[in-house]
Design an enzyme around this catalytic site. Sequence first.
Site, mmCIF file in Angstrom:
data_model
loop_
_atom_site.group_PDB
_atom_site.id
_atom_site.type_symbol
_atom_site.label_atom_id
_atom_site.label_comp_id
_atom_site.label_asym_id
_atom_site.label_seq_id
_atom_site.Cartn_x
_atom_site.Cartn_y
_atom_site.Cartn_z
ATOM 1 N N SER A 196 0.806 -1.215 0.000
ATOM 2 C CA SER A 196 0.000 0.000 0.000
ATOM 3 C C SER A 196 0.836 1.261 0.000
ATOM 4 C CB SER A 196 -0.919 0.026 1.233
ATOM 5 O OG SER A 196 -0.153 0.007 2.413
ATOM 6 N N CYS A 197 2.098 1.173 0.386
ATOM 7 C CA CYS A 197 2.947 2.369 0.481
ATOM 8 C C CYS A 197 4.336 2.047 0.004
ATOM 9 C CB CYS A 197 2.989 2.889 1.918
ATOM 10 S SG CYS A 197 4.146 4.253 2.131
ATOM 11 N N GLY A 198 4.713 2.591 -1.146
ATOM 12 C CA GLY A 198 6.023 2.295 -1.686
ATOM 13 C C GLY A 198 7.122 3.174 -1.140
#
Length: 317
Positions: free
Chosen positions: A114-116
């Site tokens: 969900s969060c790179g």
Amino acid sequence: MGRVTARRRVLRIRDGVPSYRPDTLAAEEPLEIRVGGRPLTVTMRTPGDDFDLAAGFLVSEGVVHAAEDVTAIRYCAGATADGGNTYNVVDVALAPGVPAPDASLERNFYTTSSCGLCGKASLDAVRTSAAWSVAEDALRVTPELLSFLPDRLRAAQRVFDSTGGLHAAGLFTADGELLCLREDVGRHNAVDKVVGHALRSGLLPLRETVLMVSGRASFELVQKAVMAGVPMLAAVSAPSSLAVDLAAESGLTLVGFLRGSSMNVYTGAERLRHDLVGRPKEERPGEEEQGEEGRGEGDGSAVSRRPTLPTGGPARR
């Protein structure tokens, strides 16, 4: 579909009636990316197109810019204690003369689906120097053409049909032709897979193209588009404030809430031929659209409500 999906037994309740049945889920597994045998990052992704993912990630980080910058990408054998291959570790070999990633990139960074950006120490570390400018790109499209892209993206989402749980990124020409589509549990991974495919095919920079994503438009997705030379990013949901700021700073056209014939153009409106749909009017505060239909994160699909496709095709300039 192999490791792209997995089956699990679930309790389904419909109209108060319970029953057990198998359900198809999108697979999620870790992928460790190494460069020259040295670990660089671990990302949670949907297995498949892993070489594209690794290559696209390196483009986004400014490590490589052309196909010839990479001599080989391979899965690492011996990834388990018994010497087996999990197909969850890839090693990228850079061409002679291509500098290895800066040590600051090895930031204990663990990239979730969900969060790179998790693990980057500061905003300065997030901003990456692009090899190409998108500000002067000659791309021109009509709002009508953009209105059809979500449906075209959705129609090509093969794995989403069976799982309902994947994001998609699609690369389109100025005429609306789909060049490449990739799906993943992480929206940033889907974009990296598209960019990596373009790198390995010798297509960078991606001049006069539109990158369409099935969810929201984050700062990171804008950065990835700019790093690949993409002049327009369109999303079915909202952008963040920082995404809009970076798009404006870079000269990228950013479109959000692209649903049917409605859309918000946050930056780079000169690339949309709104001369064909009338002169924009200035709305007073309080006149902006409200309600559930204009907001939402999106479910990973790119479904839209749109008019019937006219004959003759889109206009170009």
